[in-house]
Design a protein around this motif. Structure first.
Motif, mmCIF file in Angstrom:
data_model
loop_
_atom_site.group_PDB
_atom_site.id
_atom_site.type_symbol
_atom_site.label_atom_id
_atom_site.label_comp_id
_atom_site.label_asym_id
_atom_site.label_seq_id
_atom_site.Cartn_x
_atom_site.Cartn_y
_atom_site.Cartn_z
ATOM 1 N N LEU A 182 62.817 28.096 34.831
ATOM 2 C CA LEU A 182 63.334 26.433 35.556
ATOM 3 C C LEU A 182 62.273 25.686 35.668
ATOM 4 N N GLY A 183 60.860 25.688 34.878
ATOM 5 C CA GLY A 183 60.171 25.114 35.263
ATOM 6 C C GLY A 183 59.130 24.074 36.418
ATOM 7 N N ILE A 184 59.250 25.165 36.871
ATOM 8 C CA ILE A 184 58.679 25.012 38.651
ATOM 9 C C ILE A 184 56.962 25.259 38.838
ATOM 10 N N ASP A 185 56.061 24.134 39.419
ATOM 11 C CA ASP A 185 55.126 24.101 38.703
ATOM 12 C C ASP A 185 54.137 25.631 39.704
ATOM 13 N N LYS A 186 52.985 25.746 38.734
ATOM 14 C CA LYS A 186 52.149 27.068 39.727
ATOM 15 C C LYS A 186 50.959 26.354 39.932
ATOM 16 N N THR A 187 49.919 26.211 41.140
ATOM 17 C CA THR A 187 48.857 25.968 41.280
ATOM 18 C C THR A 187 48.022 26.991 41.070
ATOM 19 N N TRP A 188 47.118 27.232 40.271
ATOM 20 C CA TRP A 188 46.225 28.359 40.534
ATOM 21 C C TRP A 188 44.639 27.788 40.920
ATOM 22 N N ARG A 189 44.239 29.013 41.838
ATOM 23 C CA ARG A 189 42.785 28.751 42.559
ATOM 24 C C ARG A 189 42.297 30.214 41.958
ATOM 25 N N ASP A 190 40.435 28.902 41.578
ATOM 26 C CA ASP A 190 39.896 30.255 40.531
ATOM 27 C C ASP A 190 38.338 30.111 41.149
ATOM 28 N N TYR A 191 38.385 31.424 41.775
ATOM 29 C CA TYR A 191 36.672 31.220 42.552
ATOM 30 C C TYR A 191 35.487 31.437 41.367
ATOM 31 N N GLY A 192 36.231 31.418 39.707
ATOM 32 C CA GLY A 192 34.563 31.519 39.354
ATOM 33 C C GLY A 192 33.822 33.272 38.717
ATOM 34 N N MET A 193 35.071 33.700 39.510
ATOM 35 C CA MET A 193 34.298 35.155 39.106
ATOM 36 C C MET A 193 34.609 36.315 38.979
ATOM 37 N N ASP A 194 34.639 37.414 37.954
ATOM 38 C CA ASP A 194 35.431 38.512 37.406
ATOM 39 C C ASP A 194 35.071 39.327 38.108
ATOM 40 N N SER A 195 35.931 40.882 38.819
ATOM 41 C CA SER A 195 35.683 41.806 39.535
ATOM 42 C C SER A 195 36.501 43.327 38.488
ATOM 43 N N ALA A 196 36.257 44.326 38.993
ATOM 44 C CA ALA A 196 36.310 45.541 38.612
ATOM 45 C C ALA A 196 36.844 46.486 38.794
ATOM 46 N N VAL A 197 37.910 47.470 38.942
ATOM 47 C CA VAL A 197 38.151 48.326 39.655
ATOM 48 C C VAL A 197 37.866 49.704 38.867
ATOM 49 N N ALA A 198 37.487 50.643 38.783
ATOM 50 C CA ALA A 198 37.006 51.897 37.855
ATOM 51 C C ALA A 198 38.408 53.184 39.223
ATOM 52 N N ASP A 199 39.241 53.963 38.066
ATOM 53 C CA ASP A 199 39.678 55.039 38.940
ATOM 54 C C ASP A 199 38.721 56.351 38.964
ATOM 55 N N PHE A 200 39.205 56.865 39.555
ATOM 56 C CA PHE A 200 38.187 58.741 39.188
ATOM 57 C C PHE A 200 39.143 59.960 39.978
ATOM 58 N N GLU A 201 39.088 60.850 39.504
ATOM 59 C CA GLU A 201 39.070 62.113 39.643
ATOM 60 C C GLU A 201 37.721 62.382 39.941
ATOM 61 N N MET A 202 37.808 62.730 41.581
ATOM 62 C CA MET A 202 35.831 63.309 41.952
ATOM 63 C C MET A 202 36.517 63.491 43.229
ATOM 64 N N GLU A 203 35.158 64.441 43.510
ATOM 65 C CA GLU A 203 34.771 64.783 44.789
ATOM 66 C C GLU A 203 33.195 64.276 45.179
ATOM 67 N N CYS A 204 33.213 64.110 46.619
ATOM 68 C CA CYS A 204 31.827 63.028 47.411
ATOM 69 C C CYS A 204 31.790 63.698 48.600
ATOM 70 N N GLY A 205 30.703 63.139 48.725
ATOM 71 C CA GLY A 205 30.220 63.133 50.066
ATOM 72 C C GLY A 205 31.521 61.797 51.249
ATOM 73 N N LEU A 206 31.603 60.979 50.654
ATOM 74 C CA LEU A 206 32.211 60.178 51.643
ATOM 75 C C LEU A 206 33.529 59.821 51.924
ATOM 76 N N PRO A 207 33.542 59.729 53.560
ATOM 77 C CA PRO A 207 34.906 60.349 54.336
ATOM 78 C C PRO A 207 35.564 59.448 53.772
ATOM 79 N N LYS A 208 36.615 59.989 53.621
ATOM 80 C CA LYS A 208 37.909 59.565 52.598
ATOM 81 C C LYS A 208 38.854 59.126 53.506
ATOM 82 N N ASN A 209 38.555 58.714 55.016
ATOM 83 C CA ASN A 209 39.726 57.955 56.160
ATOM 84 C C ASN A 209 39.038 56.965 56.222
ATOM 85 N N ILE A 210 38.223 55.991 55.833
ATOM 86 C CA ILE A 210 37.882 55.093 56.220
ATOM 87 C C ILE A 210 37.748 54.140 54.880
#
Ligand SMILES: Cc1cc2nc3c(=O)[nH]c(=O)nc-3n(C[C@H](O)[C@H](O)[C@H](O)COP(=O)(O)OP(=O)(O)OC[C@H]3O[C@@H](n4cnc5c(N)ncnc54)[C@H](O)[C@@H]3O)c2cc1C
Length: 505
Positions: free
Chosen positions: A174-202
């Motif tokens: 459709l030729g609609i333009d987009k503005t991209w804001r870049d914050y100059g940094m990368d982040s990562a996400v990793a998902d695990f199946e695990m048991e740990c002592g952290l509280p689960k509901n926070i």
């Protein structure tokens, strides 16, 4: 060319396209979803894991909350720490909503539940493995070129919505333009199946200037680990199994890890389309406004946008009248709403980017100070839950000001542009229960039913769009009536936003 009559063509069957099809089905409007992928987002690629209270209200309105509630796990507190300990804990229990928690479940489950319910409506057709390659329009229809295993074809429909994600083909064609804001940094996400002592509901967020990170429980035995990719580290290195295992071991030495499910790197950036409407085409979800993954609001803002868009499309198709002003309003209002969330996200991204120890200490001090101010915590949580958003409706098509009345921005908890407040306990009705395609006029001022009805008849004459003919009059004991001496009315949209409040002496 095949024609899809009297329905909406939706390109993209992610969470937003599917949610839109369900809104339309509530109004008995058929839709056809063309989805490139053969399968939903994979089970192990969790992506959007959070349903915020306002999103759960949407599910309740659709009558499908229980399906999500069965699958999800609850989070009741936001906790921020630094390397030395707890800085702040903000609870969901200050929110005025029946959903004083966020519901966590993988995007896979969200898509599967929505798709299953959509198919069962009998008026949503979903074609998987059908990729849209081209899009255009004429005065009275939209057209697409589609490729599938069975071959290529062309299709037309009265209205089309591009819900095809951040790299939207529809937006491009459709030729609609987009503005991209870049914050100059990368982040990562990793998902695990695990048991740990952290509280689960926070949410366990640690603002460590050397590497901020967080752990979120989102399904039985499943945890999301997010962390910043530091300068000098490549995205490949930072998402390799060795790198992540080492990082996890340092932060959670006692965790019993069964398997890593998925890891991916993301740029901290946000996209904004210049308009969400071009003729008979609309944009929704990430196609319109792509949020950064680390702020966790993309799916919610998109789905709430689908709620705001659905009734406008349905009204246009059902009445065959020109309600294109409503579609323009969607573009303006949703865009401002999404920008507001993006500005909040920008703050989060800047925080993630802090590496300077001096600045980090200042931030910890500030957070500790505001942790004692409950009013700030309540406001922050309302914002996070997407309950406090006020849409810019001053110039909207349905912003009515009957002759002789005075417009009000606010009356008690009723605020123009905001969702309707909860008044369930005080009265025997709530607009959340209203499923019609009409606006509702609600008397919230002086209690005098006969006179209120007479005034309503006058107001109704001047309105050019459907309004529920049964004036809603909460009982006289409602505290919103506030002993008011004036007659005050609120006009509420089908998506429960208050569009006008006015006073008649
Ligand atoms: C790691 C990560 C974590 C996130 N966490 C959260 C979170 O916690 N909370 C939250 O609210 N959001 C989160 N998000 C954002 C969220 O995933 C997106 O905002 C959301 O999926 C947007 O939904 P959508 O339906 O608009 O687009 P998408 O989910 O991208 O769906 C678009 C669909 O269109 C299809 N499509 C694309 N092109 C075509 C074409 N040409 N023809 C046919 N079909 C096409 C795609 O196959 C896809 O199924 C996260 C994102 C990531 C990556």
């Amino acid at each position: 060319m095949n024609t899809f009559h009297n329905g909406v063509l939706i390109v993209g069957g992610g969470p937003v396209g599917l949610a839109l099809s369900l809104v339309l089905s509530k109004y008995k409007i058929p839709s056809l979803i063309l989805e490139a992928r053969d399968e939903p987002t994979s089970k192990d690629e969790s992506r959007a894991i959070t349903w915020m209270p306002r999103g759960m209200e949407f599910l309740e309105w659709l009558g499908i909350f229980s399906h999500f509630n069965e699958k999800g796990v609850r989070r009741i507190l936001h906790q921020f720490e630094n390397q030395r300990g707890k800085l702040l804990g903000w609870s969901f229990d200050t929110l005025e909503t029946p959903y004083q928690f966020s519901l966590q479940l993988p995007q896979h489950d969200t898509e599967v539940i929505l798709e299953d319910i959509a198919r069962k409506t009998g008026i949503v057709e979903i074609r998987r493995g059908h990729k849209v390659l081209g899009a255009a329009q004429t005065k009275d229809k939209v057209t697409v070129k589609v490729q599938s295993k069975e071959g290529s074809y062309e299709l037309s429909a009265p209205l089309g919505v591009g819900c095809d994600g951040a790299s939207s083909v529809i937006r491009g064609k459709l030729g609609i333009d987009k503005t991209w804001r870049d914050y100059g940094m990368d982040s990562a996400v990793a998902d695990f199946e695990m048991e740990c002592g952290l509280p689960k509901n926070i949410s366990n967020i640690v603002l460590d200037p050397y590497r901020p990170y967080g752990f979120f429980y989102f399904a039985p035995r499943r945890w999301r680990f997010i962390y910043r990719i530091n300068k000098g580290e490549s995205r490949e290195e930072a998402t390799s199994a060795d790198f992540i295992s080492k990082l996890l071991k340092e932060r959670l030495p006692d965790a019993n890890v069964r398997q890593m499910l998925w890891a991916s790197a993301f740029r901290l950036g946000q996209g904004q389309s210049h308009t969400y409407r071009k003729g008979r085409w609309l944009l929704a979800g990430d196609a319109a406004h792509a949020m950064g993954p680390s702020a966790g609001a993309g799916m919610m803002v998109g789905i709430l946008g689908a709620w705001r868009l659905g009734w406008r499309l349905a009204l246009s198709l059902k009445t065959h009248k020109d309600f294109s002003a409503f579609l323009d309003d969607y573009s303006v209002e949703q865009r401002v709403g999404a920008s507001e969330i993006q500005n909040n996200n920008a703050l989060i991204f800047r925080n993630i980017a802090i590496t300077n120890l001096f600045l980090a200490e200042g931030r910890s001090l500030l957070i500790k100070t505001i942790s004692n101010l409950s009013a700030i915590g309540k406001k922050a949580m309302e914002k996070e839950a997407l309950l406090s958003q006020i849409l810019p409706v001053d110039h909207s098509f349905d912003q009515i000001r009957p002759e002789g009345s005075i417009s009000l921005k606010k009356f008690g908890k009723w605020v123009t542009g905001k969702r309707v407040p909860y008044i369930l306990e005080e009265t025997d009705f709530h607009p959340l229960r209203k499923m019609g395609l009409e606006h509702s006029l609600i008397s919230i001022g002086r209690y005098q039913p006969e006179e209120e009805k007479r005034l309503f008849a006058d107001i109704y004459k001047g309105i050019a769009f459907p309004v529920n003919k049964d004036l809603l009059i909460p009982n006289k004991n409602s505290k919103y009536r506030n002993g008011s001496q004036a007659y005050i009315f609120a006009l509420v949209r089908p998506d429960q936003h208050i569009i006008s409040i006015f006073k008649i002496k």
